[in-house]
Structures are given as structure tokens and as C-alpha cells.
Write an enzyme that holds these catalytic residues in place. Structure first.
Site, PDB file in Angstrom:
ATOM      1  N   ALA A  12     -49.909  52.688  40.493  1.00 11.19           N
ATOM      2  CA  ALA A  12     -51.318  52.959  40.175  1.00 11.19           C
ATOM      3  C   ALA A  12     -52.085  51.713  39.713  1.00 11.19           C
ATOM      4  CB  ALA A  12     -51.401  54.054  39.117  1.00 11.19           C
ATOM      5  N   ARG A  23     -62.322  44.803  47.484  1.00  9.66           N
ATOM      6  CA  ARG A  23     -63.724  45.200  47.639  1.00  9.66           C
ATOM      7  C   ARG A  23     -64.667  44.091  47.178  1.00  9.66           C
ATOM      8  NH1 ARG A  23     -61.716  50.187  45.817  1.00  9.66           N
ATOM      9  NH2 ARG A  23     -62.441  49.854  43.691  1.00  9.66           N
ATOM     10  N   ALA A  42     -47.870  59.769  43.303  1.00  8.81           N
ATOM     11  CA  ALA A  42     -48.292  60.631  42.202  1.00  8.81           C
ATOM     12  C   ALA A  42     -47.074  61.086  41.415  1.00  8.81           C
ATOM     13  CB  ALA A  42     -49.069  61.829  42.744  1.00  8.81           C
ATOM     14  N   CYS A  44     -46.691  62.104  38.482  1.00  7.49           N
ATOM     15  CA  CYS A  44     -46.860  63.321  37.672  1.00  7.49           C
ATOM     16  C   CYS A  44     -46.700  64.584  38.501  1.00  7.49           C
ATOM     17  CB  CYS A  44     -48.231  63.326  37.004  1.00  7.49           C
ATOM     18  SG  CYS A  44     -48.544  61.843  36.052  1.00  7.49           S
ATOM     19  N   VAL A  82     -39.884  40.526  41.959  1.00  3.27           N
ATOM     20  CA  VAL A  82     -40.265  39.260  41.324  1.00  3.27           C
ATOM     21  C   VAL A  82     -39.280  39.008  40.196  1.00  3.27           C
ATOM     22  CG1 VAL A  82     -42.061  38.043  40.061  1.00  3.27           C
ATOM     23  CG2 VAL A  82     -42.679  39.557  41.962  1.00  3.27           C
ATOM     24  N   ALA A 302     -50.874  57.632  33.292  1.00  2.00           N
ATOM     25  CA  ALA A 302     -51.411  57.365  34.627  1.00  2.00           C
ATOM     26  C   ALA A 302     -52.905  57.057  34.582  1.00  2.00           C
ATOM     27  CB  ALA A 302     -51.165  58.569  35.537  1.00  2.00           C
TER      28      ALA A 302
END
Lengths: 449, 449
Positions: A12, A23, A42, A44, A82, A302
Site C-alpha cells: 500500500a 502522476r 488487500a 485485511c 533490498v 492500512a
């Protein structure tokens, strides 16, 4: 000058940041390294998918690496871990988990969005087949497959937190018997215990063999299934879910000399910047400012990962956005009940040694006019500053229309409203919707006396 | 010195005030004069009682005169109409409707809580048997009895406001055909029309013959039933409900020289005081401060009658409480839909000539995570100040979990939050409860762009 943006972690926070950067800077280079096979899922929703409430697991996949690449022009590399941040050279060391090869990647701006992982307590036997934690989508797949492949009639859940409770419901939905072993003396440990009698009763009524104040000593393999040796006795079981909390994935940051808090999670400012220049952090690996306490706290959620990730992205791409912080707002469906909380609990105040500064009010109200059919009671507990009468926290429990009422309190806390202010709010009223004095107003009125 | 408190009107505002005075001054004299046979009843519940959703009509009676007298020690006199306020002598003239006799009653502090009445438009035939308005509990009884005593298979509702819509649902619940005649070009006239396509469709789908832009010319008696002559044609019907709005019962106040607003309702300050010393007003006969516009406005609501009545009582008994005002928050269940609004609408801004100062945002969001079964869409429209980006108003429509989300906006407006502030609220999230970006946050985010 176009910059090079590198993001560690594709869930997320990481993907929110990446999308925001894209953007704002359509031409820039944005690389996301994700250790696992999935991005942006998702989490959750997993208990509901495992429990069969959600039938199509693909719906939990918010974004696939392919779509992120093709539609959002993001260079997403799954299966890439990483392993080091080289602050002085502004680069990271990445290991391709497929080939095992390592390479360096330079960055202009780096985001650490490595999330958190399930705590695995040092219980002998915790590594056996059939013992799981639930955190990643891969965990979810493993549990789902294990249930499908084995004749599961009994599950043992270690821990009584939100995930444990949701999974108890999921197992019961599959008609699997459940034993829940909880070390402490309450389920839903983030809430005040005086609110939980009804919930505990409800969990028992739903066929969960709940054992509080129960430690787990070891897990053993049987010819068929497993045996959990608990302080209350032995439990023969087919599957074990260890759900005893999470810890931040912050080792990479610590090794790079980035400041972390007592929680072990990364400390950031309102711009999502860490203590090291050009390095940002967001999501479950980071602490956030608690708006009531005005202190950095680790409450992974979240919601803050999504919001904070977007703000990190905006600032990395040259913006000046602030993340004002969190209230620790949380909600969980537990069978027919909803439990929700925001801001400070009485328990937290006690732990912080500020119990003498607060007072609490608990009331019961209805979700509808008392004469309208189907009205359900809910319990509201407020934590209020004794002197200023400012609302500091709210907890609610009930069967219907609890969560968004709690959000009114979350909004009021954010606005630093007093309980008198809240008692004068002009809220919706119609008999099928609310009593003329909504439980929100009743609680505020009583707290104001 | 104990004072003598006199209250005109025994509904929500009057009885809230009386009860508050009694609690603060157990020894004082508190007299409530009520013209009708009932006090303190749940007017908003009547459509559900008439429609048979609420079976026991006695439940609508919040308080009886007997209980008010015996339990609260309030001198409640039903069937007593106050016909004059004599300001200079601090007394009123009361007519006992049983005996027809008049008498004087002195007061130290007087509360006018005379409420509002249904508007009866000057339609020829509006006085015929079978033509009703719905405002008092007696009205409710009359309609209920008329339906029981006559073979009602068709009802005509004149007006498309909240009561008209609730009564359409009530009639349909009784399997009675409904024609709804609306002079204007939309139902729910307090809301912006661009939100109402779905609702209009839904009302039609539920078997209501809705005729917009339709005036009613006259009502005629037939051998059996009634004939409504409308601009769209004749409607043969068994019962007519005239539901074309309300007007304040403020004649008594006007004759006493008390200041009223353009609405005809009584002007009060934050202490609920009228322009005449020792006289207070509260409830549907009074204007209230609109918190967004900071202007006195007449938006009669049960919620402000209850809150304002209590505050009037407190101040009459020597307190210093403020009623901060209203937002015009309203909610109505219309068959399976809920419509709700708070603060300023676009239409209001247009009417006030401030349309150029605002901008609007409309989004559609889900009440649950999109992948969770049963997720229902809802539409959110925000009205935002163009310069400050402060939220001025919100409207919502949807099938589930709409009203208490709107209350978050009502709280945010009260706190003078900007849409950016709202977008950063820490609200509840769990898949059965909300998407990770609640429609509240989505709307605020979009409005913030």
C-alpha cells in the site's frame, strides 16, 4: 531535471507513493523493489477470503506488477530484495531472488516501505507444517491450500487480537472448531477490558473455545495433526495460526543509521522524511505522529499506509504535503459484533501514567429510535480530559451502525472538540436511522455533566 | 427566591425545557399549557406507525401528562390554549378548551414552544373528509382510523418532501396504490436535483405514480372516495394527504410584539431569548443560528427542538448555556434508499447569490471494500468554499450506511475543516465496514484537487 525514485516495498505505502510520483512527474524513473511475488494486495480481506465469504481471491489483488508496469508506467520488480542502503553513495544493494545475483541501484530519492511482519514467538515446534502466521498474500494462499488439502476439523489460534478474532470467525464460517489461546486476560487487547464482557460472551456463543490467561509451551506433531501444549492443558488440533502481533521490518533502515523509535519502527517527520536526507519512510515500518498525544507512535494500519505513502510520494516528487498524523482508529467485525476505537483508551492513559488527568464515561444507546423495529444497543465509552473536557478517545461496541458513529468521534478528536461541543452537533435523526438523541450525543451529554 | 416558569406547548422543546428547569430547581413552579390532548410524542415515527412498521402506537408517546405530573412533578395542562401574552403584566391569557373559560396566569419566565403546523393550501375541497395533513399525533390517529374504517386502495399525496416520501412508503407498505403530485420539478426539494435521478427512479420502481410539475386545482367528492383534479389530469382516490410544508405557530408572539424573522418564526439569541425580556422561545416556532451562514434561519427539526428546549430551560432557571446553532442536518429513509444532507446545498448558494463563491464535487463510493459481498454504492456531493476550501455542505444518497457518514461531514463543517483536513481524517476501515479510502475521504480528496 528528472530524478530517479527508488521504492523499497510494493504494498500500500510503496505503490501509493509510486503512483503519486508518476502522476506528478510523468517522465521520471520510478523503480519499486518488492521481495515477494505480489504487490498492493488487500491484506485485511484475507480472513474473509480464507473463510469463504469472499469467493474470488483475485479480487484481493489491488494491482498486479503487470498493470503497474503497463498502465502506470512503474518499473515494478517482484522477487527483488533490498539488502543494504548505502547512504553515502545514495544507492542500494538489491538481490534478485530468482538468480541470487546482487546489483547496485542509485537513487535520488528513496522510500522505505518495507512494512511489518508477523511475530513468531520462540515456541518449540512453531516451525512445523500446519503452523502458520497470516500477513502476506502468500501466507493466505498457504493457509487456504492447507485447509483445502487436509481434513481440517479443528483449528487453534494463538492470540486474541484483531486478526485472531477475524480468523476465528473465518474458521467457524468453514464449520471448523476453534480453540483460541490468549496469554493475557482479554481478547481485543487494544481496547479497555470493561467493554468486552458482551464480546467475550458472543465469541463463546459462536463456538470458540476461548482460553484466557493461557500460555503456549510447545507444539508437537501427531500421526494425524498437531498437539498444542498449553498451560491449561493439551489441545489436539489440525492447524495452528500464530497471531501474536507484528513487528516492523526496519533492519535495513537501522543498519543504514536511520533513526528508529522504541518500537523499532522508523521515525519520520510530517513530510515523511527519515533522519537521513533524501530517504523517506511510510507504512507499517514507520511511526506516525499520534494526534492526541503529539508523540511519535507505532500503530501500523492500512489507512495510514495509503495516506502516508501518497504524501511521501508527493514530497519526494517536489511537493510540500504534511501528514498530520493518526489516532489509532481501528474497527473489527467479530461475528455479529463490531468493535471500534479511536484516540486514547483508559488503558493507554494508565500505561502512560496520565490516568489522573482523564475521566471516562460509558453509556448504552440504540442505533435507531427505541420504538422502531430492530433497534440494537451499542456501548460507547469516552475518555475525556478532566480539565479541558476535550475528547481524547472513544471506544464502541455493538451489533449495528457502530463504525461510522465512531468516525464522528475521530473527527471530533481531530478538531479538538470538547464533549460540550460534541453534545451540540447537528447530527442526522430519523426513526430508522437513530434515536433523536444519538448515542454520540448521549455519551457527550453524560460526559459533560 | 423560587420563580414561576410557564411554558406554552408540551412537545419536545417545551417538555425538554420543563424537565431541565425541574432538575435545576426542584422547588419551583413549572406549568406547561398544551392545546392538544398529547404531550411529547415522537412525531417522526408516525409514518412508520401508520404504515404498520411500528405496531404499538403507544410507543410514540414519549411522555404522558400523568407521568410528567407524577414522576417529574410538572404541572402539565392539556386542552389549554394560550390566547394572549401580556408582556407588560408578565402574564398570559389561557383558555380551557373543555369549559371554554379563560383565566390569567402570571409568569416570571415564559417559554414559547408552540411548534409549527402543516400548511393547508387554498385548494377547493381541501376540507372534505378523507383529506388530511400529518403533523400532530391526533392527525396520525385520524389517518390510521380512516384507513382502518374505509376500503382504501388508493392514496394521493400532494407534495414530495420528506413527510410525503415517508408516507408514500407507509401507504405502499399497506399495499395501497399511491399517486404523488408535486408542483416542483423534483422530490426531496431541500436537496440538489442532480443527486436525485436514482431516488426518483427508485420511488417509481416501488409503485408510486409520481407526477412532477403538477399543480392541484381542486378536490371533489365522489359517491365513493375523492377526485383530485390536477394539472396532469384527474386522479380517483380514497384518501388525500396534503404534505406541502409547515409554517410556524408564531401569531401569539407576533401579537405580543416579539420579533420574528422573514420566515415568520421567532428570532432568538444563543441563550434562546426572544426580543422581549423574560420570554424565551424554542423548537419549531423559532429560528436558529445557521452555523455555516451565521444567519438566523428557520429549519424546524426535532433534534434542535430537543437540544434548544433543554438550553432554554437551563437559562430560564438561571444558567448561562449557549445553543451554538444548526446545520440543517436531515435524513430520510425512502424505501431502500437513505438521503441525507447537512450544511449548504448548491441550490441554497444559488438562491443566496453566492454560487460564484463555491465549488462542488460529486463522487460515488462503496460502503464496504469492493471485494466484500453486499457492497452498495453511495453518492456524495460536497459544497466547498472556493477560496478557503472549507467544507460548507454535504449531501449523500445510497442504500446502506449513509447517515452516520454524513454525520462525519456535519462534524467537520462544525469544526470549520477544509477538505484537506477531512482527507486526512483517521477513520475506521475494515473490509465489511468500509473501503480503505472511505467515500468520505474520496470525496474530500477529489474536492481538494
Amino acid at each position: 531535471m528528472t530524478k530517479k525514485f527508488v521504492i523499497i516495498g510494493g504494498d500500500a505505502a510503496g505503490m501509493s507513493a509510486a503512483s503519486k510520483i508518476r502522476r506528478m512527474q510523468p517522465e521520471s524513473e520510478v523503480i519499486v523493489f518488492e521481495k515477494g511475488p505480489h504487490i498492493s494486495f488487500a491484506a485485511c480481506g484475507m480472513p474473509y477470503w480464507i473463510g469463504g465469504v469472499i469467493e474470488d481471491g483475485r479480487k484481493l489483488q489491488v494491482l498486479t506488477p503487470e498493470i503497474a508496469r503497463d498502465k502506470r508506467n512503474l518499473d515494478v520488480r517482484i522477487g527483488h530484495e533490498v539488502v543494504k542502503i548505502d547512504v553515502s553513495n545514495k544507492s542500494i544493494v538489491v538481490r534478485d531472488l530468482d538468480s541470487g545475483e546482487k546489483f547496485n541501484e542509485a537513487y535520488d530519492k528513496l522510500l522505505i516501505a518495507t512494512g511489518a511482519r508477523a511475530i513468531v514467538p520462540p515456541i518449540p515446534g512453531v516451525g512445523y507444517e500446519g503452523v502458520f502466521t497470516l500477513r502476506s498474500l502468500a501466507d493466505g494462499h498457504r493457509i487456504k491450500n492447507y485447509i483445502a488439502d487436509h481434513g481440517i476439523s479443528h483449528a487453534t489460534i494463538i492470540g486474541g487480537g484483531h486478526i485472531g478474532l477475524e480468523m476465528a470467525e473465518a474458521f467457524r464460517h468453514l464449520r471448523i472448531d476453534v480453540t483460541m489461546l490468549v496469554r493475557g486476560d482479554q481478547i481485543a487487547p487494544s481496547m479497555d477490558s470493561d467493554l468486552l464482557d458482551q464480546l467475550t460472551e458472543h465469541v463463546l456463543e459462536n463456538g470458540v473455545d476461548l482460553q484466557l490467561r493461557t500460555g503456549v509451551e510447545s507444539i508437537h506433531r501427531l500421526d494425524q495433526g498437531l498437539l498444542v501444549r498449553a498451560s491449561s492443558g493439551d489441545v489436539k488440533t489440525d492447524i495452528v495460526l500464530v497471531s501474536t502481533g507484528v513487528e516492523p521490518n526496519s533492519e535495513l533502515a537501522i543498519e543504514a543509521g536511520i533513526e528508529v523509535g522504541n518500537s523499532g519502527a522508523i521515525i519520520i517527520n510530517k513530510h515523511m522524511q527519515t533522519s537521513v536526507e533524501n530517504i523517506y519512510a511510510s507504512g507499517d515500518c514507520a511511526e506516525h505522529n499520534h494526534r492526541v498525544l503529539d508523540e511519535s507512535m507505532w500503530i501500523p494500519m492500512a489507512t495510514s499506509a495509503n495516506k502516508g505513502g501518497r504524501i511521501a510520494g508527493e514530497n519526494m516528487a517536489g511537493g510540500h504535503a504534511n501528514f498530520p498524523g493518526i489516532l489509532g482508529t481501528a474497527v473489527t467485525k467479530v461475528f455479529d459484533f463490531t468493535i471500534a476505537q479511536t484516540g486514547l483508551t483508559e488503558k493507554q492513559a494508565e500505561r502512560m501514567g496520565t490516568l489522573s488527568n482523564i475521566e471516562t464515561t460509558t453509556i448504552i444507546g440504540g442505533n435507531r429510535a427505541h420504538y422502531y423495529p430492530g433497534s440494537q444497543p451499542m456501548t460507547v465509552k469516552l475518555v475525556v480530559d478532566k480539565i479541558s473536557k476535550r475528547l481524547l478517545g472513544a471506544q464502541m461496541i455493538g451489533k449495528s451502525d457502530v463504525a461510522k458513529r465512531l468516525d464522528v468521534f475521530a473527527t471530533a478528536i481531530t478538531a479538538k472538540m470538547s464533549v460540550e461541543d460534541i453534545s451540540m452537533l447537528d447530527l442526522t435523526y430519523a426513526p430508522p436511522i437513530s434515536p433523536v438523541y444519538d448515542p454520540i450525543l448521549v455519551a457527550a451529554n453524560v460526559a459533560n455533566k
